[in-house]
Write an enzyme that holds these catalytic residues in place. Structure first.
Site, PDB file in Angstrom:
ATOM      1  N   VAL A  64     -36.915  34.119  40.517  1.00  0.00           N
ATOM      2  CA  VAL A  64     -37.021  35.089  41.620  1.00  0.00           C
ATOM      3  C   VAL A  64     -37.706  34.390  42.789  1.00  0.00           C
ATOM      4  O   VAL A  64     -38.835  33.915  42.633  1.00  0.00           O
ATOM      5  CB  VAL A  64     -37.902  36.300  41.216  1.00  0.00           C
ATOM      6  CG1 VAL A  64     -38.053  37.269  42.381  1.00  0.00           C
ATOM      7  CG2 VAL A  64     -37.351  37.019  39.994  1.00  0.00           C
ATOM      8  N   HIS A  65     -37.037  34.276  43.925  1.00  0.00           N
ATOM      9  CA  HIS A  65     -37.743  33.697  45.076  1.00  0.00           C
ATOM     10  C   HIS A  65     -37.342  34.279  46.422  1.00  0.00           C
ATOM     11  O   HIS A  65     -38.003  34.031  47.423  1.00  0.00           O
ATOM     12  CB  HIS A  65     -37.536  32.175  45.117  1.00  0.00           C
ATOM     13  CG  HIS A  65     -36.223  31.780  45.718  1.00  0.00           C
ATOM     14  ND1 HIS A  65     -35.061  31.788  45.004  1.00  0.00           N
ATOM     15  CD2 HIS A  65     -35.890  31.407  46.984  1.00  0.00           C
ATOM     16  CE1 HIS A  65     -34.059  31.410  45.792  1.00  0.00           C
ATOM     17  NE2 HIS A  65     -34.532  31.179  46.994  1.00  0.00           N
TER      18      HIS A  65
END
Ligand code: UD1
Length: 383
Positions: free
Chosen positions: A218-219
């Site tokens: 997740v970024h």
């Protein structure tokens, strides 16, 4: 000798540049020379240096060291630095990759100096202008002279935006040339997948069994900066890990690392940190991430590159966004869009973890995209 300046700055670009850089050195020696400029957008060792080492990319000739800042400031610093280098080096072409602020700055700097821009990964669209990447892609494509789309849908997006697929040479910004040429990321996956497993100990270190874990990343700022979305994502991961007794490996981008404690509810943060099935680790190197992708049962991600690598390694993928640029993977049933919704993620997990009739058409070419790109640049831009 034809001089190309390659501009990179963020992790995914360093990976893409590896394919072209390798091809120039191995197949175009004596005809083409490459100068690498690193903007310094990514600067942590495990976001940048480790990729140069593993992917056999020559050290950058210039590093602008711009670091983190607001979009405007970061892009402006790059623009100033890149312009200065281009004035000095006078290349025949500037090569840019993907959709980051480094891509945007390079395209603007080069096009204003009348230096042809070649855009690798052109034509991709999410049709969501709230994403900084979407703005960067659109602007970069419309400033480019040669546009290399990895997919059929990307090529068609360019035609819908007014690019002429029948244009004849000479090419210039008023007469840009578009190609559908396959994906340099696929070239890289083929090249590095052989060596990946042998050169990393990550499965052993994390005590993971083949097909016995989920890989999650997740970024994107839409997910990290919105507490409701970030909580929902990590609650879903924790729930699946606990209900199905399945470990999750989560290599954390520094952006997510910084925001995790701030944006997660204290009880969510606590339950994740105390769950031995949640293996939160620093950003993985390329060979490590490939090894994790090759051995995961399923992948959950908001990254563009990881969505495709899931497919390259024949793993189903839950996309943690509401839309994707890699539409063919959703249409073909390999990937499912689940946004940041706990219900959708649970349903997608149940569906994809039970499904066994996936197909793998050659959406991304045959592993020779980099050679195609270098050949076209040399034949049309060198004089
Ligand atoms: C950038 C790209 C995104 C790409 C991603 C891959 C833009 C607009 N976005 O997003 O498309 O998918 O790279 O990783 O260019 N940070 C560090 N150390 C680093 C790099 C970043 O700590 O080496 C932290 C900083 O707090 C920084 C934040 O991460 O503010 C965001 O970094 P930035 O490069 O601005 O964007 P990414 O989120 O990495």
């Amino acid at each position: 000798m034809f001089k190309v300046v390659t501009i990179i700055g963020a992790r995914p670009q360093i990976i893409k540049a590896a394919a072209i850089s390798r091809t120039i050195r191995k197949k175009f020696e004596g005809k083409m020379v490459e100068l690498i400029v690193h903007t310094g957008q990514h600067y942590d060792v495990n976001m940048s240096k480790v990729f140069f080492d593993e992917l056999e990319i020559p050290q950058p000739h210039y590093n602008l060291q711009v670091g983190s800042a607001s979009h405007g400031k970061q892009t402006a610093l790059m623009l100033e630095g890149i312009e200065e280098i281009l004035l000095k080096e006078k290349p025949g072409c500037v090569l840019v990759y993907g959709d980051t602020n480094s891509t945007l700055a390079a395209a603007i700097a080069a096009s204003k100096l009348n230096i042809p821009v070649a855009h690798v990964e052109a034509g991709l669209r999410s049709f969501n202008r709230s994403m900084p990447e979407e703005i960067n892609r659109v602007v970069c494509d419309h400033l480019s002279t040669m546009l290399f789309s990895p997919t059929r849908s990307g090529f068609e997006n360019l035609i819908k935006e007014g690019f002429d697929k029948n244009i004849l040479p000479p090419f210039n910004p008023n007469r840009p040339k578009i190609y559908h040429c396959g994906d340099v990321m696929y070239d890289n996956s083929l090249y590095f997948s052989e060596v990946a497993g042998k050169n990393t100990t990550i499965l052993h270190d994390l005590q993971l069994a083949p097909n016995g874990f989920v890989l999650a990343t997740v970024h994107r700022n839409q997910n990290t900066d919105d507490p409701a979305r970030l909580n929902s994502l990590f609650l879903s991961f924790n729930r699946i890990a606990t209900e199905f007794a399945f470990p999750f490996v989560i290599p954390l981008h520094p952006r997510t690392q910084h925001l995790l404690q701030e944006n997660l509810a204290p009880e969510v943060f606590e339950s994740i940190m105390s769950n031995p099935l949640m293996k939160i680790i620093p950003p993985a190197s390329f060979l490590e991430i490939i090894t994790l992708e090759q051995n995961a049962k399923l992948i959950m991600t908001d990254s563009g590159g990881v969505q495709k690598e899931s497919f390259f390694f024949k793993k189903p993928c839950i996309v943690l966004r509401s839309e994707t640029e890699w539409v063919e993977l959703v249409e073909n049933g390999n990937n499912l869009l689940a946004d940041a919704s706990e219900d959708k993620i649970m349903n997608a997990w149940k569906l994809l973890s039970a499904k066994n009739d996936f197909t793998y058409p050659s959406f991304y070419g045959d592993g020779t995209a980099a050679e195609f790109i270098c050949g076209k640049i040399l034949s049309h831009l060198s004089r």
